[in-house]
Scaffold this motif. Structure first.
Motif, PDB file in Angstrom:
ATOM      1  N   LEU A 149       0.828  -1.201   0.000  1.00 30.87           N
ATOM      2  CA  LEU A 149       0.000   0.000   0.000  1.00 30.87           C
ATOM      3  C   LEU A 149       0.869   1.260   0.000  1.00 30.87           C
ATOM      4  O   LEU A 149       0.553   2.241  -0.688  1.00 30.87           O
ATOM      5  CB  LEU A 149      -0.937  -0.002   1.207  1.00 30.87           C
ATOM      6  N   ALA A 150       1.953   1.248   0.768  1.00 26.94           N
ATOM      7  CA  ALA A 150       2.841   2.416   0.791  1.00 26.94           C
ATOM      8  C   ALA A 150       3.414   2.684  -0.594  1.00 26.94           C
ATOM      9  O   ALA A 150       3.451   3.835  -1.051  1.00 26.94           O
ATOM     10  CB  ALA A 150       3.965   2.195   1.800  1.00 26.94           C
ATOM     11  N   LYS A 151       3.840   1.638  -1.279  1.00 25.61           N
ATOM     12  CA  LYS A 151       4.379   1.808  -2.640  1.00 25.61           C
ATOM     13  C   LYS A 151       3.301   2.317  -3.589  1.00 25.61           C
ATOM     14  O   LYS A 151       3.558   3.156  -4.465  1.00 25.61           O
ATOM     15  CB  LYS A 151       4.955   0.487  -3.145  1.00 25.61           C
ATOM     16  N   SER A 152       2.062   1.808  -3.441  1.00 29.22           N
ATOM     17  CA  SER A 152       0.957   2.252  -4.289  1.00 29.22           C
ATOM     18  C   SER A 152       0.680   3.737  -4.089  1.00 29.22           C
ATOM     19  O   SER A 152       0.483   4.483  -5.057  1.00 29.22           O
ATOM     20  CB  SER A 152      -0.300   1.432  -3.981  1.00 29.22           C
ATOM     21  N   LEU A 153       0.661   4.186  -2.838  1.00 31.02           N
ATOM     22  CA  LEU A 153       0.414   5.607  -2.564  1.00 31.02           C
ATOM     23  C   LEU A 153       1.555   6.473  -3.089  1.00 31.02           C
ATOM     24  O   LEU A 153       1.333   7.581  -3.599  1.00 31.02           O
ATOM     25  CB  LEU A 153       0.228   5.824  -1.062  1.00 31.02           C
ATOM     26  N   GLN A 154       2.783   5.984  -2.962  1.00 25.99           N
ATOM     27  CA  GLN A 154       3.917   6.737  -3.495  1.00 25.99           C
ATOM     28  C   GLN A 154       3.832   6.861  -5.008  1.00 25.99           C
ATOM     29  O   GLN A 154       4.143   7.920  -5.579  1.00 25.99           O
ATOM     30  CB  GLN A 154       5.229   6.064  -3.078  1.00 25.99           C
ATOM     31  N   ARG A 155       3.403   5.795  -5.686  1.00 28.17           N
ATOM     32  CA  ARG A 155       3.228   5.870  -7.142  1.00 28.17           C
ATOM     33  C   ARG A 155       2.149   6.870  -7.511  1.00 28.17           C
ATOM     34  O   ARG A 155       2.207   7.490  -8.581  1.00 28.17           O
ATOM     35  CB  ARG A 155       2.866   4.492  -7.707  1.00 28.17           C
ATOM     36  N   SER A 156       1.164   7.015  -6.638  1.00 24.55           N
ATOM     37  CA  SER A 156       0.094   7.987  -6.869  1.00 24.55           C
ATOM     38  C   SER A 156       0.475   9.376  -6.379  1.00 24.55           C
ATOM     39  O   SER A 156      -0.367  10.266  -6.292  1.00 24.55           O
ATOM     40  CB  SER A 156      -1.201   7.532  -6.168  1.00 24.55           C
ATOM     41  N   ARG A 157       1.756   9.557  -6.045  1.00 25.97           N
ATOM     42  CA  ARG A 157       2.333  10.857  -5.697  1.00 25.97           C
ATOM     43  C   ARG A 157       1.868  11.394  -4.347  1.00 25.97           C
ATOM     44  O   ARG A 157       1.827  12.597  -4.145  1.00 25.97           O
ATOM     45  CB  ARG A 157       2.060  11.888  -6.798  1.00 25.97           C
ATOM     46  N   TYR A 158       1.514  10.499  -3.430  1.00 20.94           N
ATOM     47  CA  TYR A 158       1.266  10.920  -2.053  1.00 20.94           C
ATOM     48  C   TYR A 158       2.581  10.857  -1.287  1.00 20.94           C
ATOM     49  O   TYR A 158       3.432  10.002  -1.558  1.00 20.94           O
ATOM     50  CB  TYR A 158       0.229  10.019  -1.364  1.00 20.94           C
ATOM     51  N   ALA A 159       2.764  11.743  -0.330  1.00 23.20           N
ATOM     52  CA  ALA A 159       3.974  11.747   0.500  1.00 23.20           C
ATOM     53  C   ALA A 159       3.781  10.734   1.622  1.00 23.20           C
ATOM     54  O   ALA A 159       3.397  11.070   2.748  1.00 23.20           O
ATOM     55  CB  ALA A 159       4.226  13.141   1.070  1.00 23.20           C
ATOM     56  N   ALA A 160       4.019   9.471   1.302  1.00 20.63           N
ATOM     57  CA  ALA A 160       3.716   8.375   2.222  1.00 20.63           C
ATOM     58  C   ALA A 160       4.975   7.618   2.606  1.00 20.63           C
ATOM     59  O   ALA A 160       5.916   7.485   1.819  1.00 20.63           O
ATOM     60  CB  ALA A 160       2.703   7.414   1.589  1.00 20.63           C
ATOM     61  N   GLY A 161       4.981   7.102   3.841  1.00 17.76           N
ATOM     62  CA  GLY A 161       6.044   6.235   4.324  1.00 17.76           C
ATOM     63  C   GLY A 161       5.439   5.003   4.951  1.00 17.76           C
ATOM     64  O   GLY A 161       4.217   4.835   4.986  1.00 17.76           O
ATOM     65  N   GLU A 162       6.289   4.125   5.490  1.00 15.71           N
ATOM     66  CA  GLU A 162       5.793   2.871   6.060  1.00 15.71           C
ATOM     67  C   GLU A 162       6.566   2.510   7.314  1.00 15.71           C
ATOM     68  O   GLU A 162       7.724   2.912   7.501  1.00 15.71           O
ATOM     69  CB  GLU A 162       5.922   1.734   5.039  1.00 15.71           C
ATOM     70  N   ILE A 163       5.923   1.749   8.199  1.00 14.18           N
ATOM     71  CA  ILE A 163       6.584   1.223   9.390  1.00 14.18           C
ATOM     72  C   ILE A 163       5.928  -0.101   9.754  1.00 14.18           C
ATOM     73  O   ILE A 163       4.696  -0.212   9.797  1.00 14.18           O
ATOM     74  CB  ILE A 163       6.521   2.215  10.577  1.00 14.18           C
TER      75      ILE A 163
END
Length: 453
Positions: free
Chosen positions: A258-272
């Protein structure tokens, strides 16, 4: 009531005032005098109500009288995760700056050398996770015979996550005549019975019914489907005035994807999640706290007690399997009197989980207006056809969630955002690594044994 009415020292009151606090929360007002009177105690309160300060503040005054000896800590605080241990250490530094107390933080994922050196000098406060503590104890690097004060934080989690043997072992190493404190947001009756074994005539301070509703958090259910979850989430992120948000998933693989998907959609997202090493987890949390990213996709390793100021939204991408986890997840927002909003994406298969959550909290969570959020309703009577939905939701207007700098707004069609559309994955796949309770160790051999292979 003011902090000055609780019997704390002038130096401690000065540090509390400089931190911006004047009036104690209900759990602090109830717990601090009892701790100062050296009583065993069980403290139960909703998450975000200041439980940490309830034991940190009186401990500082208690430990101000006395002297630490080499390898013999005077007090011990047990935490279920590294992040919570580091957070408690920050509280001691903030409130104890006018006291000459020494502190050591024993957590896994970092080198032992500095931790051993701190222990050899002698510490007043030892903050530890059970695994690293027992490791150092078995190596002969630490003695617990001089520890007169034990705190078990997030007691239900500590006892419910398989730490019971470790805690029992640790308690046998401590003096029999000690003060023991348990703090938790929830205390189910079976767990409370186990906890009572470690306490002597404890005083129970309960400022809110366990898992009761936090009025500062607006809660919503969002009907969708397994295929439509990601689009429903993106629509909510765009429709809501998201400042900072935490998105919870049940599995570590889902967090990563999901983090990678949001990053591809240009959201400033990270993961933990629990598979990340300690330095990576700390670095990602620091990015989130600084505002370099404003969306953190997380497993339940971040659900308990983690305090990040200003979280405006919590999204449950997966409905939690255990109703207690729902309380802890949404408790990351609406903290310290602030307002927050929590959304849970549900499919027809989540009906039982939602029923259990609503029974536990005593609150019937309303459904979010699908038209407002642009979500895809779930089908209750028939399963979704194999062909993915082609309907495009109206995503008009400027998205509110923070995007990467200079990026273009992605298309509503997930294929244009670089995502794959495929048939639903089986319920359990080879890469499905299960729930994340913070375990970073090897996979037991028996879990690789299948049936019918």
């Amino acid at each position: 009531m003011k902090f000055a009415d609780l019997g704390l020292s002038d130096e401690l009151l000065r540090a509390v005032t400089e931190a911006g606090y004047d009036e104690p929360t209900p759990i602090q007002a109830g717990a601090i005098p009892s701790v100062l009177m050296m009583r065993d105690m069980i403290g139960i309160a909703q998450t975000g109500t200041g439980k940490t300060a309830s034991f940190v503040l009186p401990m500082i005054d208690i430990l101000a009288h006395g002297r630490a000896r080499a390898r013999m800590p005077r007090s011990l605080i047990l935490e279920p995760t590294r992040e919570l241990a580091a957070q408690v250490a920050e509280n001691f530094e903030k409130y104890g700056k006018y006291h000459k107390l020494s502190m050591a933080l024993l957590i896994g994922g970092v080198q032992m050398g500095d931790q051993v050196k701190a222990l050899e000098k002698g510490v007043d406060v030892l903050i530890a996770t059970p695994g690293r503590l027992m490791d150092l104890f078995e190596r002969g690097k630490i003695l617990l015979t001089g520890c007169d004060l034990l705190v078990i934080d997030e007691a239900d989690r500590m006892l419910d996550m398989g730490f019971i043997p470790d805690i029992e072992n640790i308690c046998t190493k401590l003096p029999a005549n000690r003060q023991t404190l348990l703090f938790s947001a929830t205390m189910p009756p079976p767990i409370k019975k186990l906890a009572d074994k470690f306490l002597s005539n404890p005083k129970t301070i309960e400022v809110a019914r366990p898992a009761s509703r936090n009025e500062n958090i607006e809660q919503f259910l969002v009907k969708t489907s397994e295929r439509g979850k990601r689009e429903a989430l993106r629509n909510l992120l765009d429709a809501e005035d998201v400042s900072t948000a935490i998105i919870f998933c049940n599995r570590k693989t889902t967090v990563r994807e999901l983090a990678k998907s949001l990053q591809r959609s240009r959201y400033a997202a990270g993961e933990i999640h629990g598979d990340m090493d300690q330095s990576s987890r700390i670095a990602e949390l620091d990015r989130f706290k600084r505002g370099d990213i404003n969306i953190l996709v997380a497993s339940d390793v971040a659900a308990r007690g983690l305090d990040v100021k200003g979280v405006t939204h919590v999204f449950n991408f997966d409905a939690p399997w255990h109703p207690d986890d729902y309380v802890h997840r949404i408790g990351r927002t609406g903290r310290a009197g602030a307002k927050g909003r929590a959304f849970t994406l549900i499919t027809p298969s989540d009906d039982e989980a939602i029923d259990n959550i609503q029974k536990l909290t005593g609150y019937k969570v309303p459904f979010h207006d699908a038209g407002k959020g642009g979500t895809t309703p779930a089908k209750d009577e028939e399963r979704e056809a194999c062909e993915p939905r082609r309907e495009k939701s109206d995503r008009g207007g400027r998205g509110k969630a923070k995007r990467a700098e200079g990026a273009e707004k992605p298309s509503a069609n997930p294929k244009k955002a670089g995502e794959r559309k495929s048939a639903p994955a089986p319920r359990r796949s080879q890469d499905d690594d299960g729930p994340d309770d913070g375990w970073n160790g090897p996979m037991p051999d028996f879990l690789s044994v299948g049936f019918g292979n």
